[in-house]
Design an enzyme around this catalytic site. Structure first.
Site, PDB file in Angstrom:
ATOM      1  CG  PHE A  50      -0.414  -0.317   2.504  1.00 17.18           C
ATOM      2  CD1 PHE A  50       0.297   0.619   3.233  1.00 17.18           C
ATOM      3  CD2 PHE A  50      -0.586  -1.589   3.040  1.00 17.18           C
ATOM      4  CE1 PHE A  50       0.819   0.314   4.473  1.00 17.18           C
ATOM      5  CE2 PHE A  50      -0.075  -1.910   4.284  1.00 17.18           C
ATOM      6  CZ  PHE A  50       0.641  -0.954   5.005  1.00 17.18           C
ATOM      7  N   GLY A  53       1.305   3.785  -3.219  1.00 13.64           N
ATOM      8  CA  GLY A  53       0.427   4.893  -3.590  1.00 13.64           C
ATOM      9  C   GLY A  53      -0.090   5.710  -2.429  1.00 13.64           C
ATOM     10  CG  HIS A  54      -2.168   5.814   1.613  1.00 13.17           C
ATOM     11  ND1 HIS A  54      -1.908   6.066   2.934  1.00 13.17           N
ATOM     12  CD2 HIS A  54      -3.408   6.293   1.387  1.00 13.17           C
ATOM     13  CE1 HIS A  54      -2.950   6.646   3.493  1.00 13.17           C
ATOM     14  NE2 HIS A  54      -3.869   6.801   2.570  1.00 13.17           N
ATOM     15  CG  PHE A  55      -0.233   9.931   0.711  1.00  8.46           C
ATOM     16  CD1 PHE A  55      -1.295  10.043  -0.169  1.00  8.46           C
ATOM     17  CD2 PHE A  55      -0.495   9.888   2.070  1.00  8.46           C
ATOM     18  CE1 PHE A  55      -2.605  10.133   0.310  1.00  8.46           C
ATOM     19  CE2 PHE A  55      -1.802   9.971   2.546  1.00  8.46           C
ATOM     20  CZ  PHE A  55      -2.858  10.094   1.666  1.00  8.46           C
ATOM     21  CB  ILE A  60       0.586   7.739   5.940  1.00 12.86           C
ATOM     22  CG1 ILE A  60       1.423   8.998   6.119  1.00 12.86           C
ATOM     23  CG2 ILE A  60      -0.352   7.548   7.133  1.00 12.86           C
ATOM     24  CD1 ILE A  60       0.598  10.274   6.168  1.00 12.86           C
TER      25      ILE A  60
END
Length: 156
Positions: A50, A53-55, A60
């Site tokens: 994850f 893309g986060h971020f 986070i």
């Protein structure tokens, strides 16, 4: 499982929960009190899928995945208490009062503390807290339901 403090590793957890990479969010169970409480650990690394893309540039852990980790810990607690646990799943029925207090970032070790508020037959309400060190990162009340696990397709 015993009433006393007990450690279960990820191999043991996989015998209880159906989740697998990338959605198995528990690495270890460090405390277990039947029908009452569980404490689990999630080690957060930069390799988590994850974080792509986060971020970008400021990774986070998504809050919804922290709540999912709380639910998985609760699932490990509840599923060990029912007969035919390999034929059941624990699914979300609701999330209440989710609050996010501190970002969870790569390198953090998240301690998930989950207590049973009420448990009747196949439904439960759990209070979960996620800590990084002694700082509260997230708290949420989750409702869940134990349901029959669908049969696996023949070719899986």
């Amino acid at each position: 499982m015993a009433e006393a403090k007990q450690v279960l590793d990820v191999t043991d957890i996989q015998k209880i929960l159906p989740h697998r990479y990338p959605l198995l969010l528990l690495d270890r169970i460090i405390e277990f009190k039947r029908k009452e409480r569980i404490v689990a650990i999630k080690n957060v690394t930069i390799n988590e899928q994850f974080f792509q893309g986060h971020f970008p540039g400021y990774p986070i852990m998504p809050g919804v995945l922290i709540v999912e980790a709380i639910a998985q810990a609760g699932g490990a607690l509840l599923l060990t208490e029912i007969p035919d646990q390999n034929e059941k799943l624990m699914v979300f029925a609701g999330i209440e009062k989710a609050k996010f207090r501190k970002p969870v970032v790569p390198g953090d070790q998240v301690r998930l503390e989950v207590d049973v508020i009420v448990w009747r037959n196949t439904a439960a309400k759990l209070m979960g807290k996620a800590f990084v060190g002694d700082k509260l990162a997230c708290e949420a009340t989750v409702s869940c339901q134990i349901v029959p696990r669908p049969a696996k397709p023949e070719n899986s």
